[in-house]
Every structure is written in structure tokens, then in C-alpha cells.
Enzyme design. Structure first.
Site, PDB file in Angstrom:
ATOM      1  N   CYS A 115      -9.718  85.909  84.628  1.00 22.31           N
ATOM      2  CA  CYS A 115     -10.908  86.475  83.968  1.00 22.31           C
ATOM      3  C   CYS A 115     -11.952  86.965  84.968  1.00 22.31           C
ATOM      4  O   CYS A 115     -12.738  87.856  84.664  1.00 22.31           O
ATOM      5  CB  CYS A 115     -11.548  85.445  83.056  1.00 22.31           C
ATOM      6  SG  CYS A 115     -10.405  84.818  81.835  1.00 22.31           S
ATOM      7  N   HIS A 261     -18.222  88.703  81.176  1.00 21.17           N
ATOM      8  CA  HIS A 261     -16.803  88.692  80.797  1.00 21.17           C
ATOM      9  C   HIS A 261     -16.726  88.322  79.320  1.00 21.17           C
ATOM     10  O   HIS A 261     -17.398  87.396  78.865  1.00 21.17           O
ATOM     11  CB  HIS A 261     -16.052  87.674  81.659  1.00 21.17           C
ATOM     12  CG  HIS A 261     -14.738  87.263  81.081  1.00 21.17           C
ATOM     13  ND1 HIS A 261     -13.802  88.186  80.685  1.00 21.17           N
ATOM     14  CD2 HIS A 261     -14.214  86.040  80.801  1.00 21.17           C
ATOM     15  CE1 HIS A 261     -12.751  87.541  80.195  1.00 21.17           C
ATOM     16  NE2 HIS A 261     -12.985  86.233  80.252  1.00 21.17           N
ATOM     17  N   ASN A 291     -10.444  89.032  74.164  1.00 17.54           N
ATOM     18  CA  ASN A 291     -10.604  88.727  75.591  1.00 17.54           C
ATOM     19  C   ASN A 291      -9.485  89.432  76.360  1.00 17.54           C
ATOM     20  O   ASN A 291      -8.321  89.071  76.221  1.00 17.54           O
ATOM     21  CB  ASN A 291     -10.531  87.203  75.762  1.00 17.54           C
ATOM     22  CG  ASN A 291     -10.643  86.750  77.206  1.00 17.54           C
ATOM     23  OD1 ASN A 291     -10.511  87.553  78.131  1.00 17.54           O
ATOM     24  ND2 ASN A 291     -10.863  85.473  77.408  1.00 17.54           N
TER      25      ASN A 291
END
Ligand code: UT7
Length: 335
Positions: A115, A261, A291
Site C-alpha cells: 500500500c 492511501h 483499495n
């Protein structure tokens, strides 16, 4: 020493929209749970039969970024590619970009920081430009999660979150050291590696062993201790944003645009509240894409820019946290 600045942004997401209701036909889940816990309404999942992969989606985003930069592929001196879902175990996707875009034989580097991948990747590119080694660098974040998810009820705590997509930017040399990327801040804490992990196939637990174990062994699916990750995320996000602001003598109020993020809308909302940011000072698109890990920050940055939400002179902050654990921030004076 030079600075670097972003001069072109691009994104590509697969056409296939998967809604929460679509997921509820595959597993025991529902729209209300997913929206309440994550903010996600839909995500893009690559449909079988298309040519989309992390590398090809990255190439599509890269072509747009290069064109918007007013450059051609022949102007690019180096490639940095962030993904946790590469087309091959090795080599990484960077070399595929060199080939797919028919670029000169420039160097290509892959970043494996999940991530935080894009934040790490842009930091690496920034260092190469600072020293004068390269002038124009293509930085890509791309993920093809959907083929590797457990789409049964067993995997619902993870699978409903992740989406596929790619984003790219071109970084170039900036002579004025008060413009462009002002600083980058990178951290890791490997003792929590197993809290968010795809454990296999690894060289110590290779494919024949997984096959032999049969149904018992699902170590090739992502595992996440969601609550544990969540708790660390909110702390580390905050710390690393403050670290970046302090380094540049900035206050919370000086943030014009925070691109976090896109892990979970609740995490972003926690940060927004903590830093007392208005809705205009933070950008979220997890509702549409879920995501997308290493692609999430660059897809969100691209969309914020496309929507006219980032202007010359703005203080733009990128921040990410994820598997590793790894986390980081980037402070930009948009130029
Ligand atoms: O991007 C990298 C970093 N990642 C993150 O930052 C993610 C951080 N974590 C999270 O976003 C959240 O922890 C999740 C969204 C993953 C989970 O939300 P949660 O509020 O922590 O839920 P939970 O895991 O504690 O599960 C609560 C309940 C459980 O049922 P019981 O044990 O209370 O009966 C789960 O089995 O919700 C159940 N559950 C679901 N129910 C419907 C878990 N997944 C689902 C689902 N649909 N998809």
C-alpha cells in the site's frame, strides 16, 4: 541538488464494475456492512478475456501521463514500478513497461512496498532526479488483485476491500528547490509482516507443497488482521503527515490537498477529523475503486488533478500505510 516535480498524471481502471450487491451473490456479505465498515460502494475487477494485467494497465496509465507531460516515451530516462501483484514472480513489471511502450533500453526498477508502494516509488524517483542522474522518470503503481482473492465467505473480510487499477506520473527536474517535491518520509516495522500478508508461494513453501496440502492450505490468499492493521494505520498516518509538515515548517492548516492511501474511508475520515481538514482539503475515491494498494494514491492524485482540485502553489500531501508494515508521506509544492 535539484528538486523534482510531477508534470504528467494518468490512470486506467478496468471497465468491469463489481458492486457490493454483486459480491453478496458470491459470499455472505451485504452492501450495508461493506459501506458502513469501509465506505466502498463498488470496485473494478478485471474481466476474464481482457488483456488487462498490472503491467498492461500500468502501460495504459503511463501513456496518458507521458502525453500529458508533453513528452514522448523516448524522453523517459528511467522507470519505477510499484505493485504487489506482478505479472510474473520475476522479472518485475518495470521491464514490461519498457517493452510495452517500446521505450529505449532505460533502466527499470520494481518497488515491493504494497500500500505504500507508490509513496516509496516516487521517493526513489525523486532521489535519482535530485542527484542529477536522471531528468525524466516514469513512476507507476498498478494492481491486479481480483484473480488472487478468496471470493467465498471465508475470504470476505479481505476480498470485499480490494480493487484493480493503475496510475502513473512523470517526474521531471525542477531547478527551484522551493517547488515540486519538498521532502519524502519512509518507514517500516517488519515485526508485523504477518499481519497483512500473502504468505505463499514463497521459496520456503513452494507450489508442490501447497498442492499437496490441498484445501487445508490457503496461504496463497491474502490474510489480514483487519482490526490490528486499522489501529496502526491511524497512528502511523498521522505521525508521518506531521513529520512531513514539520520538516517543511508547515502547519495542518497549510494543507491544500491531502491524498491518503485509499485503505478504508473510516481511516481517511479519522485523519480528516484529527487534522481538522475541510472536505476540500482531502480527496477520497475508495467509494468507486476500493483499495487498489500501490495504485491507490496515484489514481486518487490523478483524479483530484483531473477534477481541478489541485492548483499551482498548493501544498499537496501524499500519505500511505500498509503491509510490511510500511508507511510514508510526500510533501509537494505543486508546480
Ligand atoms: O490497505 C492496507 C491497509 N489496510 C487497512 O488499513 C485495512 C484496515 N482494516 C479495516 O479496514 C477493517 O478492519 C475491515 C474493513 C477489514 C474490517 O472491519 P472491522 O470493523 O474491523 O470488522 P471485523 O473484522 O472486526 O469483523 C466484524 C464482523 C465479524 O463478525 P463477528 O465475528 O462479529 O460475528 C466478521 O466475521 O463482521 C464480519 N465480517 C463481515 N460481514 C459481512 C467480516 N467481513 C465481512 C463482510 N461482510 N465482508
Amino acid at each position: 541538488m535539484y528538486n523534482s516535480k510531477i508534470i504528467g498524471l494518468g490512470k486506467y481502471v478496468p471497465e468491469n464494475v463489481v458492486t457490493n450487491d454483486d459480491l453478496s451473490k458470491m459470499m455472505d456479505t451485504n452492501d450495508a456492512w461493506i459501506q458502513e465498515r469501509t465506505g466502498i460502494q463498488e470496485r473494478r475487477w478485471i474481466k476474464e478475456g481482457t488483456d488487462d494485467t498490472s503491467a498492461t494497465m500500468g502501460a495504459k496509465a503511463a501513456r496518458i501521463a507521458i502525453e500529458r507531460a508533453g513528452l514522448t516515451k523516448d524522453d523517459i530516462d528511467f522507470i519505477v514500478f510499484a505493485t504487489l501483484s506482478p505479472d510474473y514472480y520475476f522479472p518485475g513489471c518495470g521491464v514490461q513497461i519498457q517493452d510495452l511502450l517500446d521505450m529505449p533500453t532505460v533502466g527499470a526498477l520494481d518497488v515491493r512496498n504494497q500500500c505504500s508502494g507508490f509513496v516509496y516509488a516516487i521517493s526513489v524517483a525523486d532521489q535519482f532526479i535530485k542527484t542529477g542522474m536522471y531528468k525524466n522518470i516514469l513512476v507507476i503503481g498498478a494492481e491486479y488483485h481480483s484473480n488472487g482473492l478468496d471470493k467465498t465467505t471465508r475470504g470476505r473480510g479481505v476480498s470485499v476491500i480490494f480493487g484493480d487499477g493503475a496510475g502513473a506520473c512523470v517526474l521531471t527536474r525542477e531547478e527551484d528547490n522551493k517547488k515540486g517535491i519538498l521532502s519524502t518520509h519512509l518507514h517500516s516495522e517488519g515485526k508485523y509482516a504477518d499481519k497483512l500478508v500473502v504468505a505463499s508461494p514463497s521459496i520456503k513453501h513452494w507450489v508442490p507443497e501447497i498442492i499437496e496440502a490441498g484445501e487445508e492450505d490457503i496461504s496463497y490468499y491474502p490474510y489480514m488482521d483487519g482490526t490490528f492493521v486499522f489501529k496502526h494505520a491511524v497512528v502511523r498516518f498521522s505521525e508521518v503527515i506531521v513529520e512531513g509538515l514539520e520538516k517543511n515548517g508547515l502547519q495542518k492548516e497549510d494543507i491544500d490537498m491531502l491524498i491518503p492511501h485509499q485503505a478504508n474511508l473510516r481511516i481517511a475520515q479519522f485523519i480528516q477529523k484529527k487534522f481538522r481538514l475541510s472536505d476540500d482539503q482531502i480527496f477520497n475515491n475508495i467509494m468507486k475503486y476500493g483499495n487498489t494498494t500501490a495504485a491507490s494514491v496515484i489514481i486518487a492524485l490523478t483524479e483530484a488533478w483531473e477534477e481541478g482540485k489541485i492548483k499551482t502553489g498548493d501544498n499537496v500531501v501524499l500519505a500511505a500505510f500498509g503491509s510490511g508494515f510500511t508507511w510514508g508521506s510526500v510533501i509537494i509544492k505543486w508546480a
